[in-house]
Design an enzyme around this catalytic site. Structure first.
Site, PDB file in Angstrom:
ATOM      1  N   THR A  20      57.130 127.159  70.236  1.00 12.62           N
ATOM      2  CA  THR A  20      57.286 126.824  71.651  1.00 12.62           C
ATOM      3  C   THR A  20      56.995 128.013  72.563  1.00 12.62           C
ATOM      4  OG1 THR A  20      59.647 127.152  71.298  1.00 12.62           O
ATOM      5  CG2 THR A  20      58.874 124.895  71.432  1.00 12.62           C
ATOM      6  N   THR A  72      57.780 134.110  70.918  1.00 13.31           N
ATOM      7  CA  THR A  72      57.136 135.394  70.694  1.00 13.31           C
ATOM      8  C   THR A  72      56.192 135.707  71.842  1.00 13.31           C
ATOM      9  OG1 THR A  72      57.184 134.813  68.375  1.00 13.31           O
ATOM     10  CG2 THR A  72      55.870 136.714  68.979  1.00 13.31           C
ATOM     11  N   GLU A  87      49.143  97.828  57.522  1.00  9.53           N
ATOM     12  CA  GLU A  87      48.990  98.408  58.868  1.00  9.53           C
ATOM     13  C   GLU A  87      49.027  97.315  59.937  1.00  9.53           C
ATOM     14  OE1 GLU A  87      49.245 101.504  59.571  1.00  9.53           O
ATOM     15  OE2 GLU A  87      49.259 102.102  57.464  1.00  9.53           O
TER      16      GLU A  87
HETATM   17  P1  ADP Z   1      57.323 130.850  68.508  1.00 11.07           P
HETATM   18  O1  ADP Z   1      57.551 132.319  68.570  1.00 11.07           O
HETATM   19  O2  ADP Z   1      58.143 130.103  69.512  1.00 11.07           O
HETATM   20  O3  ADP Z   1      57.424 130.247  67.161  1.00 11.07           O
HETATM   21  P2  ADP Z   1      54.711 131.588  69.389  1.00 11.07           P
HETATM   22  O4  ADP Z   1      55.091 132.269  70.641  1.00 11.07           O
HETATM   23  O5  ADP Z   1      54.386 132.461  68.239  1.00 11.07           O
HETATM   24  O6  ADP Z   1      55.832 130.569  68.965  1.00 11.07           O
HETATM   25  O7  ADP Z   1      53.516 130.596  69.687  1.00 11.07           O
HETATM   26  C1  ADP Z   1      52.425 130.430  68.823  1.00 11.07           C
HETATM   27  C2  ADP Z   1      51.170 130.104  69.588  1.00 11.07           C
HETATM   28  O8  ADP Z   1      51.293 128.846  70.238  1.00 11.07           O
HETATM   29  C3  ADP Z   1      50.884 131.077  70.708  1.00 11.07           C
HETATM   30  O9  ADP Z   1      50.071 132.120  70.253  1.00 11.07           O
HETATM   31  C4  ADP Z   1      50.168 130.230  71.745  1.00 11.07           C
HETATM   32  O10 ADP Z   1      48.792 130.159  71.488  1.00 11.07           O
HETATM   33  C5  ADP Z   1      50.749 128.866  71.541  1.00 11.07           C
HETATM   34  N1  ADP Z   1      51.842 128.577  72.500  1.00 11.07           N
HETATM   35  C6  ADP Z   1      53.113 128.334  72.154  1.00 11.07           C
HETATM   36  N2  ADP Z   1      53.858 128.081  73.227  1.00 11.07           N
HETATM   37  C7  ADP Z   1      53.061 128.186  74.305  1.00 11.07           C
HETATM   38  C8  ADP Z   1      53.262 128.045  75.710  1.00 11.07           C
HETATM   39  N3  ADP Z   1      54.459 127.745  76.204  1.00 11.07           N
HETATM   40  N4  ADP Z   1      52.203 128.224  76.529  1.00 11.07           N
HETATM   41  C9  ADP Z   1      51.003 128.520  76.020  1.00 11.07           C
HETATM   42  N5  ADP Z   1      50.747 128.661  74.705  1.00 11.07           N
HETATM   43  C10 ADP Z   1      51.749 128.499  73.831  1.00 11.07           C
END
Ligand code: ADP
Length: 640
Positions: A187, A190, A408
């Site tokens: 989401t 990171t 289906e």
């Molecule tokens: P988490 O740490 O929550 O598991 P990440 O931040 O690693 O997820 O997200 C993985 C990828 O998904 C990111 O590199 C990005 O490309 C995409 N992504 C996830 N959330 C978003 C968001 N809110 N807006 C834009 N891209 C997102």
């Protein structure tokens, strides 16, 4: 040789004495003045001292020598240099090997070359932190993270605090020491943290929770200490611990032999977090998707006192995320429109899923050498992400294919005539991923479900099996996945949601998938009652579906035959076959967001944050105007 000794030396009476060394060698000492081959010492080997003595005696007797004139023999022990070297190697080699191994493993764990570390930070540098410090711009900005505005604002506040602390200090506010970002995977947790670094203009120290855990005792706590001292040296800065659940698990679990290394590491983390105040300009952020297993001490005010929940995006959020990820793609479709359309088609998708869909669409377009990415490529990408790759070549017996088609069709027709079922989008009998057939629905953006709605969903899931029953009077294994979902839903209704009259308004904790349950929170009688009620619920749903499909047998027949012919039917085909669905349904973005306040995601910042990145905006403007300004990093100063 013995023979040479006798003929060349003994018989010529030039031997003064013989020295037996270490019972193995005989050194011949010649009479002074005699020299043979430039040397006056000659050696020879003997097998055993006894044999040598016997032979020597015999040889001298044969030469008619008087026993009184026999050659003198002395016995000696001498240290042999060769054996000395060998025996010392016995000690030195293992020691050297051990030393080398330790050096090598320590440097390997640190990702460096042997010999590049050592000394400080514990034995061979094991205790040094593995955290990476980023001082340069890392390229992720807040504008790249979409669909989680509230979380973003909370994070921005930390950045703002590092940049404009006065605003908070004036009001007597204390800024939280740290924040934990929680929420489902993908989401953007990171990413939010990275964006914080990208925007903050302060050093960003990042580490993963698992890096604290090594097989050696004491390494974890030492690394924690080292990391915090690194942070303090670089203040003001942001310290980010990803996957904190690796070290932050609840203490006092089942561990043998005293405290575990993980507990010690956690304790050290707690101590360190208590040890600095917010004035020191270190903000600690952490991320996890298992906040439920974190130790309470970690979450209490004064440590990670702010929990920021990053939820799965809603339809408006998804549209914003699509906009971000559509930006770099080459397409002639209007991107704003496309983002909305796609958002309506992707309920339940996370940010990472959406990024995946956009990338898959580009890959699918490239596979057929298209110049630009078209609408259909995005739709195919969604199917690909939801259900896996189409397997057109999978061998399916005609009989099996027929079963899949009726199965289906059963799902599709049940859903068509049940008010609370999700509207159908597509149904296909081309195998995909691990499924043989597949139907795509459009669930409403919905957070609350009534009993009737849950029942209709169960009926729809049972539709496949019921149809097989009606048409072939036999059942197959193909319904296993549907049945698993039905069972799960029925149990949840009884145990979790308090929706069963007999069990009552109770909610028991359901074990997570894969978790072991040792004690049930209810008695055996209740357990039996729960099982009976679950069976009843499923039976009622099955009978309702049976009735419905018996009534619409011809419709199922029509849909199944058409499916066998075309392999894939969309909503329009269904309308042609069955007539318009007798219930109002929402399908477009506009319909979904109607009455929810705004048409798009609200991205206005609160007043206090409006100027949080003013310098950056000015800097960007200056750059555009060709004015190179000194980097602004490190301008903020703090006093402890
Ligand atoms: P988490 O740490 O929550 O598991 P990440 O931040 O690693 O997820 O997200 C993985 C990828 O998904 C990111 O590199 C990005 O490309 C995409 N992504 C996830 N959330 C978003 C968001 N809110 N807006 C834009 N891209 C997102």
């Amino acid at each position: 040789t013995w023979k040479e000794f006798v003929s060349n030396y003994l018989s010529k009476a030039i031997v003064e004495k013989l020295e037996v060394v270490n019972k193995k060698w005989v050194r011949i000492k010649l009479v002074p003045g005699t020299q043979i081959d430039g040397s006056n010492t000659i050696w020879f080997n003997i097998g055993s001292v006894e044999a040598f003595e016997r032979n020597l005696e015999n040889a001298q007797l044969e030469m008619n020598m008087e026993p009184s004139n026999f050659v003198n023999v002395v016995y000696k022990t001498e240290t042999e240099i060769g054996s000395l070297v060998l025996s010392s190697l016995n000690f030195i080699l293992p020691l050297a090997l051990l030393f080398w191994l330790i050096r090598r493993s320590s440097s390997m764990l640190q990702g460096g070359r042997p010999g590049t570390r050592g000394g400080a930070g514990g034995i061979f540098g094991f205790g040094q932190t593995t955290a990476k410090i980023i001082k340069e711009d890392i390229g992720v900005k807040f504008r790249d993270v979409a669909g989680c505005e509230e979380a973003k604002i909370e994070i921005m506040e930390f950045v703002n605090f590092l940049k404009n602390p006065q605003q908070y200090i004036d009001l007597g506010a204390k800024i939280p020491k740290g924040a934990i970002l929680t929420g489902p995977p993908g989401t953007g947790k990171t990413m939010l943290a990275k964006a914080t670094a990208g925007e903050a203009n302060v050093p960003f120290i990042t580490v993963s929770g698992s890096e604290f855990l090594e097989m050696f005792v004491g390494v974890g706590p030492s690394r924690v200490r080292d990391m915090f001292s690194m942070a303090r040296k670089n203040a003001p800065c942001i310290l980010f611990i990803d996957e904190i659940d690796a070290v932050g698990r609840k203490r006092g679990g089942r561990s043998f032999g005293g405290q575990s290394e993980q507990e010690n590491t956690l304790n050290q983390l707690l101590v360190e977090m208590d040890g600095f105040n917010t004035q020191s300009g270190v903000v600690v952020l952490a991320a996890t998707n298992r906040v439920d297993i974190l130790d309470n001490a970690l979450l209490r005010p004064g440590r990670f006192d702010r929990q920021i929940f990053v939820a799965s995006p809603d339809i408006k959020g998804r549209a914003s995320i699509f906009k971000v990820h559509l930006k770099p793609l080459k397409t002639e479709v209007n991107k704003a429109e496309l983002a909305k359309k796609m958002a309506a088609l992707t309920p339940g998708f996370s940010g990472a899923d959406i990024a995946n869909v956009c990338n898959e669409a580009a890959l699918i377009a490239a596979r057929d050498l298209n110049k630009t990415i078209e609408h259909k490529h995005f739709e195919q990408a969604i199917e690909r992400v939801v259900a896996g790759m189409e397997k057109k070549t999978q061998v399916l017996q005609p009989e099996e294919k027929k079963t899949v088609a009726y199965h289906e069709a059963g799902h599709a027709v049940t859903g068509w005539f049940l008010e609370h079922a999700d509207p159908l989008l597509k149904v296909s009998i081309i195998p995909r991923g691990k499924g043989l057939g597949y139907a795509q629905y459009l669930p409403k953006e919905q957070y609350l479900y009534s009993t009737e709605q849950l029942q209709d969903r169960m009926c729809m899931m049972l539709g496949g099996r019921v149809s097989e029953h009606i048409f072939f009077n036999r059942i197959t294994t193909g319904a296993q996945d549907d049945l698993a979902k039905v069972t799960q839903s029925a149990y949840a209704q009884v145990v979790h949601y308090g929706m069963n009259e007999r069990v009552g308004q109770l909610s028991f904790e359901m074990p997570r998938p894969g978790e072991m349950v040792f004690d049930k929170p209810y008695s055996e009688t209740t357990a039996m009652m729960i099982d009976e009620e679950v069976r009843k619920i499923v039976k009622v749903a099955f009978e309702k579906t049976m009735q419905l499909l018996t009534k619409h047998k011809e419709d199922v027949e029509k849909v199944a035959q058409r499916l066998l012919e075309m392999e894939k039917l969309d909503k329009d085909d269904m309308v042609m076959l069955l007539g318009k669905r007798p219930f109002a349904e929402k399908s477009t973005y506009e319909e979904f967001v109607e009455g929810t306040g705004s048409f798009e995601e609200d991205t206005t910042l609160p007043k206090g944050l409006e100027s949080w990145n003013k310098e950056r905006d000015e800097e960007a403007a200056d750059k555009e105007n060709g004015i190179e300004k000194e980097k602004l990093g490190g301008k903020v100063s703090f006093t402890e």
